[in-house]
Write a protein that holds these residues in place. Structure first.
Motif, PDB file in Angstrom:
ATOM      1  N   ASP A   2     -43.883 -47.201   1.292  1.00 38.08           N
ATOM      2  CA  ASP A   2     -43.149 -46.899   0.062  1.00 38.08           C
ATOM      3  C   ASP A   2     -42.419 -45.568   0.257  1.00 38.08           C
ATOM      4  O   ASP A   2     -43.026 -44.575   0.676  1.00 38.08           O
ATOM      5  CB  ASP A   2     -44.096 -46.790  -1.129  1.00 38.08           C
ATOM      6  CG  ASP A   2     -44.774 -48.118  -1.452  1.00 38.08           C
ATOM      7  OD1 ASP A   2     -44.189 -49.179  -1.169  1.00 38.08           O
ATOM      8  OD2 ASP A   2     -45.902 -48.086  -1.992  1.00 38.08           O
ATOM      9  N   GLY A  27     -41.854 -51.273   1.374  1.00 35.50           N
ATOM     10  CA  GLY A  27     -42.293 -51.742   0.072  1.00 35.50           C
ATOM     11  C   GLY A  27     -41.377 -51.233  -1.018  1.00 35.50           C
ATOM     12  O   GLY A  27     -40.208 -51.607  -1.091  1.00 35.50           O
ATOM     13  N   GLN A  28     -41.883 -50.347  -1.857  1.00 31.10           N
ATOM     14  CA  GLN A  28     -41.089 -49.789  -2.944  1.00 31.10           C
ATOM     15  C   GLN A  28     -40.176 -48.687  -2.423  1.00 31.10           C
ATOM     16  O   GLN A  28     -40.591 -47.836  -1.621  1.00 31.10           O
ATOM     17  CB  GLN A  28     -42.009 -49.216  -4.020  1.00 31.10           C
ATOM     18  CG  GLN A  28     -41.309 -48.777  -5.280  1.00 31.10           C
ATOM     19  CD  GLN A  28     -40.755 -49.952  -6.077  1.00 31.10           C
ATOM     20  OE1 GLN A  28     -41.197 -51.083  -5.917  1.00 31.10           O
ATOM     21  NE2 GLN A  28     -39.773 -49.691  -6.922  1.00 31.10           N
ATOM     22  N   THR A  30     -37.882 -45.784  -4.168  1.00 31.67           N
ATOM     23  CA  THR A  30     -37.525 -45.119  -5.424  1.00 31.67           C
ATOM     24  C   THR A  30     -36.450 -44.088  -5.148  1.00 31.67           C
ATOM     25  O   THR A  30     -36.605 -43.237  -4.271  1.00 31.67           O
ATOM     26  CB  THR A  30     -38.747 -44.424  -6.053  1.00 31.67           C
ATOM     27  OG1 THR A  30     -39.752 -45.406  -6.323  1.00 31.67           O
ATOM     28  CG2 THR A  30     -38.352 -43.725  -7.351  1.00 31.67           C
ATOM     29  N   LYS A  52     -37.413 -54.358  -4.952  1.00 28.96           N
ATOM     30  CA  LYS A  52     -38.056 -53.191  -4.362  1.00 28.96           C
ATOM     31  C   LYS A  52     -37.532 -51.877  -4.925  1.00 28.96           C
ATOM     32  O   LYS A  52     -38.181 -50.839  -4.786  1.00 28.96           O
ATOM     33  CB  LYS A  52     -37.821 -53.171  -2.843  1.00 28.96           C
ATOM     34  CG  LYS A  52     -38.420 -54.322  -2.055  1.00 28.96           C
ATOM     35  CD  LYS A  52     -38.089 -54.116  -0.572  1.00 28.96           C
ATOM     36  CE  LYS A  52     -38.639 -55.206   0.305  1.00 28.96           C
ATOM     37  NZ  LYS A  52     -38.299 -54.965   1.738  1.00 28.96           N
ATOM     38  N   GLN A  72     -46.803 -41.234  -5.531  1.00 31.34           N
ATOM     39  CA  GLN A  72     -46.748 -42.698  -5.494  1.00 31.34           C
ATOM     40  C   GLN A  72     -46.125 -43.251  -4.212  1.00 31.34           C
ATOM     41  O   GLN A  72     -45.987 -44.469  -4.073  1.00 31.34           O
ATOM     42  CB  GLN A  72     -45.943 -43.200  -6.696  1.00 31.34           C
ATOM     43  CG  GLN A  72     -46.559 -42.851  -8.035  1.00 31.34           C
ATOM     44  CD  GLN A  72     -45.615 -43.112  -9.205  1.00 31.34           C
ATOM     45  OE1 GLN A  72     -44.468 -43.515  -9.024  1.00 31.34           O
ATOM     46  NE2 GLN A  72     -46.112 -42.890 -10.414  1.00 31.34           N
ATOM     47  N   HIS A  73     -45.758 -42.384  -3.264  1.00 34.78           N
ATOM     48  CA  HIS A  73     -45.034 -42.844  -2.088  1.00 34.78           C
ATOM     49  C   HIS A  73     -45.664 -42.332  -0.791  1.00 34.78           C
ATOM     50  O   HIS A  73     -46.328 -41.304  -0.775  1.00 34.78           O
ATOM     51  CB  HIS A  73     -43.568 -42.394  -2.172  1.00 34.78           C
ATOM     52  CG  HIS A  73     -42.830 -43.036  -3.310  1.00 34.78           C
ATOM     53  ND1 HIS A  73     -42.912 -42.564  -4.603  1.00 34.78           N
ATOM     54  CD2 HIS A  73     -42.029 -44.129  -3.343  1.00 34.78           C
ATOM     55  CE1 HIS A  73     -42.179 -43.342  -5.398  1.00 34.78           C
ATOM     56  NE2 HIS A  73     -41.632 -44.284  -4.661  1.00 34.78           N
ATOM     57  N   ASP A  74     -45.395 -43.086   0.284  1.00 32.63           N
ATOM     58  CA  ASP A  74     -45.910 -42.713   1.601  1.00 32.63           C
ATOM     59  C   ASP A  74     -44.978 -41.749   2.331  1.00 32.63           C
ATOM     60  O   ASP A  74     -45.427 -40.993   3.189  1.00 32.63           O
ATOM     61  CB  ASP A  74     -46.064 -43.966   2.476  1.00 32.63           C
ATOM     62  CG  ASP A  74     -46.902 -45.033   1.801  1.00 32.63           C
ATOM     63  OD1 ASP A  74     -48.041 -44.724   1.415  1.00 32.63           O
ATOM     64  OD2 ASP A  74     -46.407 -46.171   1.647  1.00 32.63           O
TER      65      ASP A  74
END
Length: 335
Positions: A2, A27-28, A30, A52, A72-74
Protein backbone atom coordinates in the motif's frame (compact mmCIF):
# COMPACT_ATOMS: atom_id res chain seq x y z
CA UNK A 1 2.17 -2.99 -0.94
CA UNK A 2 0.00 0.00 0.00
CA UNK A 3 1.53 3.30 -1.15
CA UNK A 4 0.94 6.89 -0.09
CA UNK A 5 1.81 9.34 -2.89
CA UNK A 6 2.11 12.98 -1.88
CA UNK A 7 1.56 15.52 -4.65
CA UNK A 8 -0.07 12.79 -6.72
CA UNK A 9 -2.37 15.20 -8.54
CA UNK A 10 0.57 17.18 -9.90
CA UNK A 11 2.25 16.68 -13.24
CA UNK A 12 4.82 14.02 -12.38
CA UNK A 13 2.94 12.52 -9.43
CA UNK A 14 -0.20 11.82 -11.46
CA UNK A 15 1.80 10.06 -14.18
CA UNK A 16 3.46 7.97 -11.49
CA UNK A 17 0.13 7.00 -9.90
CA UNK A 18 -1.37 5.95 -13.22
CA UNK A 19 1.68 3.81 -13.97
CA UNK A 20 1.73 2.20 -10.52
CA UNK A 21 -1.93 1.24 -10.14
CA UNK A 22 -2.01 -1.68 -12.63
CA UNK A 23 0.77 -3.59 -10.85
CA UNK A 24 -0.55 -6.80 -9.32
CA UNK A 25 1.46 -6.42 -6.12
CA UNK A 26 0.17 -2.91 -5.44
CA UNK A 27 -2.75 -2.71 -3.05
CA UNK A 28 -4.16 0.64 -1.99
CA UNK A 29 -2.72 3.82 -3.52
CA UNK A 30 -3.64 6.99 -1.66
CA UNK A 31 -2.94 10.39 -3.19
CA UNK A 32 -2.47 13.27 -0.76
CA UNK A 33 -2.54 16.61 -2.58
CA UNK A 34 -3.32 20.17 -1.49
CA UNK A 35 -4.59 21.02 -5.00
CA UNK A 36 -2.67 24.26 -5.20
CA UNK A 37 -2.49 25.96 -8.59
CA UNK A 38 -0.11 23.28 -9.93
CA UNK A 39 -2.19 20.28 -8.84
CA UNK A 40 -5.37 19.33 -10.65
CA UNK A 41 -7.78 16.51 -9.91
CA UNK A 42 -8.26 15.93 -13.64
CA UNK A 43 -4.59 14.99 -13.97
CA UNK A 44 -5.49 11.65 -12.40
CA UNK A 45 -8.26 11.12 -14.95
CA UNK A 46 -8.84 7.46 -15.65
CA UNK A 47 -6.99 6.47 -12.47
CA UNK A 48 -10.25 7.04 -10.62
CA UNK A 49 -11.66 3.99 -12.40
CA UNK A 50 -9.40 1.84 -10.23
CA UNK A 51 -10.86 0.67 -6.93
CA UNK A 52 -7.31 0.84 -5.56
CA UNK A 53 -7.19 4.64 -5.69
CA UNK A 54 -8.16 6.92 -2.82
CA UNK A 55 -7.79 10.70 -3.07
CA UNK A 56 -7.35 12.93 -0.02
CA UNK A 57 -7.20 16.69 -0.34
CA UNK A 58 -4.82 17.98 2.29
CA UNK A 59 -1.49 19.55 3.16
CA UNK A 60 1.71 17.68 4.03
CA UNK A 61 2.14 20.21 6.86
CA UNK A 62 -1.04 18.88 8.50
CA UNK A 63 0.58 16.60 11.07
CA UNK A 64 -2.51 14.72 12.29
CA UNK A 65 -3.60 14.00 8.72
CA UNK A 66 -0.13 12.92 7.64
CA UNK A 67 0.23 10.71 10.71
CA UNK A 68 -3.08 8.97 10.01
CA UNK A 69 -2.29 8.34 6.35
CA UNK A 70 1.29 7.17 6.82
CA UNK A 71 0.12 4.73 9.49
CA UNK A 72 -2.13 3.06 6.90
CA UNK A 73 0.56 2.50 4.25
CA UNK A 74 3.69 0.44 3.70
CA UNK A 75 5.50 2.99 1.56
CA UNK A 76 5.61 6.73 0.87
CA UNK A 77 6.56 8.33 -2.45
CA UNK A 78 7.01 12.02 -1.84
CA UNK A 79 6.45 14.38 -4.81
CA UNK A 80 4.68 17.25 -3.07
CA UNK A 81 6.72 20.44 -3.43
CA UNK A 82 6.78 24.04 -4.50
CA UNK A 83 8.73 23.81 -7.72
CA UNK A 84 8.77 26.98 -9.84
CA UNK A 85 12.17 28.67 -9.83
CA UNK A 86 10.94 32.20 -10.55
CA UNK A 87 8.37 32.09 -7.76
CA UNK A 88 11.06 31.06 -5.28
CA UNK A 89 12.81 34.41 -5.79
CA UNK A 90 9.84 36.23 -4.29
CA UNK A 91 8.07 33.64 -2.13
CA UNK A 92 10.95 31.70 -0.58
CA UNK A 93 9.05 31.19 2.67
CA UNK A 94 6.43 29.04 0.95
CA UNK A 95 9.20 26.89 -0.56
CA UNK A 96 10.91 26.38 2.77
CA UNK A 97 7.64 25.56 4.50
CA UNK A 98 6.47 22.96 1.99
CA UNK A 99 9.73 21.52 0.75
CA UNK A 100 11.62 21.41 4.05
CA UNK A 101 9.08 21.35 6.89
CA UNK A 102 6.60 19.31 4.87
CA UNK A 103 9.25 16.69 4.19
CA UNK A 104 10.18 16.59 7.85
CA UNK A 105 6.52 16.09 8.81
CA UNK A 106 6.32 13.06 6.54
CA UNK A 107 9.60 11.64 7.80
CA UNK A 108 8.52 11.99 11.42
CA UNK A 109 5.38 9.98 10.64
CA UNK A 110 7.39 7.40 8.69
CA UNK A 111 9.70 7.01 11.68
CA UNK A 112 6.80 6.57 14.12
CA UNK A 113 5.02 3.97 12.02
CA UNK A 114 7.94 2.04 10.56
CA UNK A 115 7.26 2.30 6.83
CA UNK A 116 9.06 -0.17 4.60
CA UNK A 117 10.01 2.37 1.90
CA UNK A 118 10.26 6.14 1.59
CA UNK A 119 11.20 7.65 -1.79
CA UNK A 120 11.99 11.35 -1.76
CA UNK A 121 11.76 12.88 -5.24
CA UNK A 122 14.23 15.67 -5.94
CA UNK A 123 15.97 17.55 -8.75
CA UNK A 124 19.30 17.93 -10.53
CA UNK A 125 19.23 21.63 -9.61
CA UNK A 126 20.59 20.79 -6.14
CA UNK A 127 24.02 20.23 -7.72
CA UNK A 128 24.10 23.74 -9.13
CA UNK A 129 25.73 24.68 -12.43
CA UNK A 130 28.45 22.56 -14.05
CA UNK A 131 30.35 24.07 -16.96
CA UNK A 132 31.94 20.69 -17.72
CA UNK A 133 31.48 17.10 -16.65
CA UNK A 134 28.48 15.59 -14.86
CA UNK A 135 27.50 15.32 -11.20
CA UNK A 136 27.47 11.89 -9.60
CA UNK A 137 25.32 11.30 -6.55
CA UNK A 138 28.15 12.11 -4.14
CA UNK A 139 28.93 15.47 -5.77
CA UNK A 140 28.71 18.59 -3.57
CA UNK A 141 25.31 20.28 -3.40
CA UNK A 142 25.66 23.89 -4.59
CA UNK A 143 22.15 25.22 -5.27
CA UNK A 144 21.92 28.71 -6.76
CA UNK A 145 18.28 29.66 -6.17
CA UNK A 146 15.86 29.35 -3.22
CA UNK A 147 13.89 26.54 -4.90
CA UNK A 148 16.99 24.39 -5.38
CA UNK A 149 18.25 25.28 -1.91
CA UNK A 150 14.98 24.13 -0.35
CA UNK A 151 15.19 20.84 -2.25
CA UNK A 152 18.83 20.32 -1.24
CA UNK A 153 17.86 20.89 2.38
CA UNK A 154 15.01 18.41 2.13
CA UNK A 155 17.32 15.83 0.51
CA UNK A 156 19.77 16.12 3.40
CA UNK A 157 17.03 15.94 6.01
CA UNK A 158 15.59 12.84 4.36
CA UNK A 159 18.96 11.10 4.24
CA UNK A 160 19.64 12.04 7.87
CA UNK A 161 16.57 10.08 8.95
CA UNK A 162 18.18 6.96 7.50
CA UNK A 163 21.40 7.63 9.37
CA UNK A 164 19.81 8.45 12.72
CA UNK A 165 16.56 6.48 12.74
CA UNK A 166 16.87 3.94 9.93
CA UNK A 167 13.87 5.34 8.08
CA UNK A 168 14.39 3.51 4.74
CA UNK A 169 14.83 6.60 2.58
CA UNK A 170 15.95 6.69 -1.05
CA UNK A 171 16.41 10.01 -2.86
CA UNK A 172 15.93 10.37 -6.61
CA UNK A 173 17.14 13.42 -8.54
CA UNK A 174 15.73 14.09 -11.96
CA UNK A 175 16.57 16.36 -14.87
CA UNK A 176 13.87 18.51 -16.53
CA UNK A 177 10.66 16.62 -17.27
CA UNK A 178 8.24 17.12 -20.13
CA UNK A 179 5.02 15.47 -21.22
CA UNK A 180 1.21 15.88 -21.24
CA UNK A 181 -0.69 17.97 -18.68
CA UNK A 182 2.26 19.90 -17.27
CA UNK A 183 1.31 23.31 -15.86
CA UNK A 184 1.94 26.10 -18.42
CA UNK A 185 4.34 27.94 -16.12
CA UNK A 186 7.11 25.57 -17.27
CA UNK A 187 8.99 26.34 -20.47
CA UNK A 188 7.74 23.60 -22.82
CA UNK A 189 3.99 23.94 -22.08
CA UNK A 190 4.42 27.72 -21.80
CA UNK A 191 5.91 27.96 -25.28
CA UNK A 192 3.50 25.42 -26.76
CA UNK A 193 0.37 27.08 -25.40
CA UNK A 194 1.53 30.53 -26.49
CA UNK A 195 2.33 29.34 -29.98
CA UNK A 196 -1.00 27.53 -30.25
CA UNK A 197 -2.66 30.83 -29.37
CA UNK A 198 -0.61 32.67 -31.99
CA UNK A 199 1.40 34.56 -29.36
CA UNK A 200 5.17 35.17 -29.24
CA UNK A 201 7.60 33.35 -26.95
CA UNK A 202 10.67 34.74 -25.21
CA UNK A 203 14.15 33.35 -24.66
CA UNK A 204 16.42 34.45 -21.82
CA UNK A 205 19.77 35.89 -22.84
CA UNK A 206 20.93 34.22 -26.05
CA UNK A 207 19.22 30.92 -25.30
CA UNK A 208 22.47 29.10 -24.46
CA UNK A 209 21.44 27.58 -21.11
CA UNK A 210 21.71 23.79 -21.25
CA UNK A 211 19.16 21.44 -19.72
CA UNK A 212 18.59 17.70 -19.96
CA UNK A 213 15.07 16.79 -21.06
CA UNK A 214 13.52 13.57 -19.80
CA UNK A 215 10.06 12.27 -20.65
CA UNK A 216 7.89 12.09 -17.54
CA UNK A 217 7.13 8.40 -18.15
CA UNK A 218 10.84 7.55 -18.07
CA UNK A 219 11.25 9.52 -14.85
CA UNK A 220 8.30 7.71 -13.24
CA UNK A 221 9.69 4.35 -14.29
CA UNK A 222 12.93 5.24 -12.51
CA UNK A 223 11.08 6.27 -9.36
CA UNK A 224 9.20 2.96 -9.33
CA UNK A 225 12.52 1.13 -9.65
CA UNK A 226 13.80 3.06 -6.64
CA UNK A 227 10.63 2.23 -4.73
CA UNK A 228 10.98 -1.48 -5.42
CA UNK A 229 14.72 -2.02 -5.51
CA UNK A 230 16.47 1.05 -4.12
CA UNK A 231 18.88 0.66 -1.23
CA UNK A 232 17.99 2.75 1.84
CA UNK A 233 20.29 5.70 2.32
CA UNK A 234 21.19 5.88 -1.38
CA UNK A 235 20.67 8.64 -3.96
CA UNK A 236 19.88 7.86 -7.60
CA UNK A 237 20.24 10.32 -10.48
CA UNK A 238 17.46 9.87 -13.03
CA UNK A 239 18.34 11.71 -16.20
CA UNK A 240 19.71 10.38 -19.43
CA UNK A 241 17.32 12.21 -21.70
CA UNK A 242 18.55 14.77 -24.25
CA UNK A 243 20.81 17.78 -23.56
CA UNK A 244 19.66 20.93 -25.37
CA UNK A 245 20.32 24.63 -25.19
CA UNK A 246 17.26 26.81 -24.77
CA UNK A 247 17.62 27.85 -28.40
CA UNK A 248 17.78 24.23 -29.60
CA UNK A 249 14.71 23.33 -27.56
CA UNK A 250 12.85 26.36 -28.91
CA UNK A 251 13.63 25.27 -32.46
CA UNK A 252 12.15 21.84 -31.81
CA UNK A 253 9.02 23.35 -30.25
CA UNK A 254 8.60 25.73 -33.20
CA UNK A 255 8.83 22.80 -35.62
CA UNK A 256 6.35 20.72 -33.61
CA UNK A 257 3.88 23.62 -33.51
CA UNK A 258 4.35 24.62 -37.16
CA UNK A 259 5.69 28.06 -36.15
CA UNK A 260 8.76 30.07 -37.24
CA UNK A 261 11.49 32.04 -35.51
CA UNK A 262 9.48 35.20 -36.15
CA UNK A 263 7.53 34.19 -33.02
CA UNK A 264 10.64 34.39 -30.82
CA UNK A 265 12.02 37.43 -29.01
CA UNK A 266 15.00 37.65 -26.65
CA UNK A 267 14.84 39.18 -23.19
CA UNK A 268 17.47 39.88 -20.53
CA UNK A 269 18.52 36.84 -18.56
CA UNK A 270 16.89 36.23 -15.20
CA UNK A 271 18.89 36.29 -11.95
CA UNK A 272 20.96 33.19 -11.16
CA UNK A 273 20.03 31.36 -14.35
CA UNK A 274 22.49 28.47 -14.16
CA UNK A 275 24.21 27.93 -17.49
CA UNK A 276 24.29 24.14 -17.47
CA UNK A 277 23.06 21.18 -15.43
CA UNK A 278 24.43 17.68 -15.98
CA UNK A 279 24.17 14.39 -14.06
CA UNK A 280 25.89 11.04 -14.29
CA UNK A 281 23.10 8.44 -14.22
CA UNK A 282 25.24 5.31 -14.44
CA UNK A 283 24.51 4.32 -10.83
CA UNK A 284 20.76 4.03 -11.49
CA UNK A 285 21.46 2.12 -14.72
CA UNK A 286 23.66 -0.47 -13.01
CA UNK A 287 21.92 -0.68 -9.61
CA UNK A 288 18.28 -0.40 -10.68
CA UNK A 289 18.21 -1.30 -14.36
CA UNK A 290 17.06 2.22 -15.20
CA UNK A 291 16.98 2.95 -18.95
CA UNK A 292 14.98 5.87 -20.34
CA UNK A 293 13.47 4.99 -23.70
CA UNK A 294 11.50 7.95 -25.08
CA UNK A 295 12.81 9.78 -28.13
CA UNK A 296 12.62 13.53 -27.55
CA UNK A 297 11.29 14.44 -30.99
CA UNK A 298 8.49 11.88 -30.78
CA UNK A 299 7.76 12.69 -27.14
CA UNK A 300 7.60 16.38 -27.89
CA UNK A 301 5.21 15.79 -30.80
CA UNK A 302 2.98 13.73 -28.49
CA UNK A 303 3.10 16.50 -25.90
CA UNK A 304 2.20 19.22 -28.39
CA UNK A 305 -0.67 17.09 -29.66
CA UNK A 306 -2.04 16.80 -26.12
CA UNK A 307 -2.04 20.58 -25.65
CA UNK A 308 -3.56 21.08 -29.10
CA UNK A 309 -6.44 18.70 -28.30
CA UNK A 310 -6.99 19.71 -24.65
CA UNK A 311 -7.33 23.50 -24.53
CA UNK A 312 -10.07 23.02 -21.94
CA UNK A 313 -7.39 21.86 -19.51
CA UNK A 314 -4.82 24.64 -19.90
CA UNK A 315 -6.69 27.69 -21.19
CA UNK A 316 -8.42 28.41 -17.84
CA UNK A 317 -5.01 28.52 -16.14
CA UNK A 318 -3.92 31.30 -18.48
CA UNK A 319 -7.00 33.37 -17.81
CA UNK A 320 -5.99 33.97 -14.18
CA UNK A 321 -2.20 34.19 -14.20
CA UNK A 322 -2.14 35.91 -10.81
CA UNK A 323 -3.63 32.86 -9.11
CA UNK A 324 -0.23 31.21 -8.72
CA UNK A 325 1.79 34.39 -8.31
CA UNK A 326 -0.20 36.16 -5.63
CA UNK A 327 2.76 36.03 -3.26
CA UNK A 328 5.24 37.01 -5.91
CA UNK A 329 6.46 40.10 -7.68
CA UNK A 330 6.08 40.01 -11.49
CA UNK A 331 8.62 37.69 -13.03
CA UNK A 332 9.59 36.64 -16.51
CA UNK A 333 8.83 33.05 -17.50
CA UNK A 334 11.28 30.29 -16.73
CA UNK A 335 13.36 29.48 -19.76
Amino acid sequence: MDVLVTGGAGFIGSHFVKGLLPAADIGQVTVLDALTYAGHIHNLGEAFLSPKLTFVEGDILDRPLVDRLVRQHDAVVHFAAESHVDRSFYAAGAFLATNVMGTQTLLDAAQRHGVDRFVHVSTDEVYGPLLTGAAAEDAPLRPSVPYAASKAASDLIALSYWQTSRVPVCVTRSSNNYGPHQHPEKIIPLFVTRLLKGEPVTLHGQGQHVRNWLHVADHCAGIELALRHGTPGEVYNLGGGTDLTGRELTGMILDACGATWDAVTYIPDRPANDLRYAMDCSKAVHALGYRPGHDLKAGLAQTVDWYRTHPDRWAPMLRKPAAHLELAAPAVPEG
